[in-house]
Design a protein around this motif. Structure first.
Motif, short mmCIF file in Angstrom:
data_model
loop_
_atom_site.label_atom_id
_atom_site.label_comp_id
_atom_site.label_asym_id
_atom_site.label_seq_id
_atom_site.Cartn_x
_atom_site.Cartn_y
_atom_site.Cartn_z
N PRO A 1 0.84 -1.20 0.00
CA PRO A 1 0.00 0.00 0.00
C PRO A 1 0.87 1.25 0.00
N PRO A 2 0.35 2.38 -0.49
CA PRO A 2 1.12 3.63 -0.50
C PRO A 2 1.61 4.04 0.88
N SER A 3 0.92 3.61 1.93
CA SER A 3 1.31 3.99 3.29
C SER A 3 2.68 3.43 3.69
N THR A 4 3.18 2.42 2.94
CA THR A 4 4.48 1.84 3.27
C THR A 4 5.58 2.89 3.30
N PHE A 5 5.52 3.83 2.36
CA PHE A 5 6.54 4.88 2.28
C PHE A 5 5.97 6.26 2.61
N ILE B 1 1.35 10.56 8.25
CA ILE B 1 0.31 9.71 7.66
C ILE B 1 0.40 8.30 8.21
N ASN B 2 1.60 7.79 8.34
CA ASN B 2 1.83 6.44 8.85
C ASN B 2 2.79 6.51 10.03
N PRO B 3 2.28 6.52 11.26
CA PRO B 3 3.15 6.62 12.44
C PRO B 3 4.19 5.52 12.55
N ASP B 4 3.95 4.37 11.88
CA ASP B 4 4.93 3.28 11.91
C ASP B 4 6.25 3.69 11.29
N ASN B 5 6.25 4.75 10.48
CA ASN B 5 7.47 5.20 9.81
C ASN B 5 8.24 6.24 10.61
#
Length: 454
Positions: free
Chosen positions: A269-273, A278-282
């Motif tokens: 998914p685009p959220s990977t990068f 947008i994506n706190p995991d990053n």
């Protein structure tokens, strides 16, 4: 007499055919249970199973296609502060992942192993030779810019001048990818150096003996060669990628037809990068606030902490899904969802990955300096693309026959003629035949994969 025999034969055939149809309808649930039992037995990663044979050796070669970014205006960038313009060169193709797993150690319900690294150049699958010259970023200058403390940059500037180095360098494809003697570091440096003769891992995965739903799942690292059987497309799947030093999820996009086999296509998914906002995991991949513009930069992950502190950033090719300014700081990039996304094609019953395309880009960062001469005209911190790769794997038909068909013949096997049933050794075979007949959707495309007769 002949007429009677003919009528009797037709009558017997009709009765037998009707009986088979009834038998198939009644026994399909039983056949499903047999198939499930067979898959669960053969999908366990222990010696003697189909999954183990598939898992221990490379079920198919992996090919790594690489495109390098050739700088068109290197002198103007250094002397005038011009925006870099790059042109894609490639593919240069290598066969990788052709060596069997090594140092395999079983313990409890898990198994540990190493993945040997090796690369063999494939000239017939490449646009040129490994001796082709490319103007690319000077890896030593970019690395030293970040690793050497700023109060020592005047020493670094002296070394750069004394070795007649610059921000960019012109070297062969072989040197850039696999290593060259660097005049600044007095050591071998390359994008993938060292590679041949090295290992990826240790990996530790679950064998699935105690719980089939955990087969091939990560206990300590993991690749994406297989997943637990009976894949639920409504749930994401997870795998570890050592390239980006993390586990990632992939989501179901669509059903694909691969040699008449239904496979589930999963994509990143685009959220990977995505940016940490947008994506706190990053969040842990945002280590340089100035470079990432206070962690608002999307499309790249700073993997420096697992690359010895070097300013290495991983992205999708051409900064797909990245912040616009990434492509404004380096001109000549053209991201394409069709050509630059990553996917896995998974056979849903066995969980085997039949094909995949892993597409990533390796970048390094450099920035402005009042001390280092070759950086004095640089205006912004720049994440510069060096090479992007498309790592592809297809299990060819002969491999598919060997590894997948013995596990579940309901996938794509030939429908046997009724005259063969009398020779079957067990009721189980007849049940499987009924299930196969019921599920066969594209017999013409399937024939030959498991049953021959292509």
């Amino acid at each position: 007499m002949g007429c009677c025999n003919r009528r009797c034969g037709l009558l017997a055939g009709a009765v037998f055919g009707a009986a088979l149809a009834i038998l198939g309808g009644i026994l399909i649930p039983v056949g499903d249970q047999i198939i499930q039992s067979t898959v669960e037995k053969e999908a366990v990663i222990v010696p003697g199973t189909t999954a183990y044979e598939n898992w221990i050796s490379s079920a198919a070669f992996v090919y790594r296609q690489m495109w390098l970014f050739d700088v068109q205006n290197a002198l103007d960038v250094v002397e005038l502060g011009a925006t870099p313009i790059v042109k894609e060169r490639g593919p240069y193709t290598y066969k990788v992942r052709y060596l069997a797993k090594s140092n395999i150690t079983a313990h409890n319900d898990a198994v540990s192993f190493l993945l040997p690294n090796g690369a063999i150049f494939e000239p017939d699958m490449s646009v040129g030779s490994e001796d082709d010259l490319v103007t690319t970023l000077n890896l030593a200058v970019a690395g030293a810019y970040s690793l050497v403390p700023k109060n020592l940059h005047f020493f670094l500037d002296h070394i750069i001048k004394s070795t007649k180095s610059s921000l960019f360098q012109r070297r062969s494809v072989r040197e850039i990818l696999w290593g060259y003697q660097d005049p600044i570091l007095k050591d071998i440096l390359g994008v993938f150096y060292p590679y041949n003769g090295t290992f990826d891992g240790y990996y530790t995965v679950n064998t699935g003996q105690d719980d089939i739903s955990r087969v091939a799942m990560i206990e300590r690292w993991q690749d994406a060669s297989s997943f637990p059987p009976f894949v639920d497309k409504n749930k994401p799947i997870y795998f570890f990628s050592s390239d980006i030093c993390r586990s990632v999820s992939s989501t179901f996009r669509e059903t694909q037809d691969l040699w008449g086999i239904e496979v589930y296509r999963y994509v990143l998914p685009p959220s990977t990068f995505a940016s940490p906002s947008i994506n706190p995991d990053n969040k842990c991949f945002c280590t340089e606030k100035l470079v990432s513009r206070n962690c608002s930069m999307a499309g790249v992950l700073d993997v420096g902490p697992c690359r010895g502190g070097a300013p290495v950033y991983i992205s999708l090719p051409h900064f797909l899904h990245g912040s616009d300014y990434l492509r404004q700081d380096v001109l000549g990039l053209n991201p394409s969802e069709e050509n630059h996304f990553t996917y896995l094609d998974i056979e849903p019953i066995t969980g085997f990955t039949l094909s995949f395309a892993k597409r990533l880009q390796v970048n390094m960062m450099y920035g402005p300096s009042k001390v280092i001469s070759v950086l004095k005209h640089v205006k912004e911190y720049t994440v510069f693309p060096i090479v992007w790769l498309n790592e592809v794997r297809y299990i060819f038909q002969n491999r598919f026959i060997r590894y997948v068909c013995p596990t579940t013949r309901s996938l794509s096997c030939r429908i046997l003629p009724a005259s063969t049933i009398a020779n079957m050794a067990s009721v189980e075979e007849m049940i499987l035949l009924c299930v196969i007949r019921n599920r066969q959707k594209k017999g013409a495309k399937s024939v030959g994969l498991c049953g021959g007769g292509m």
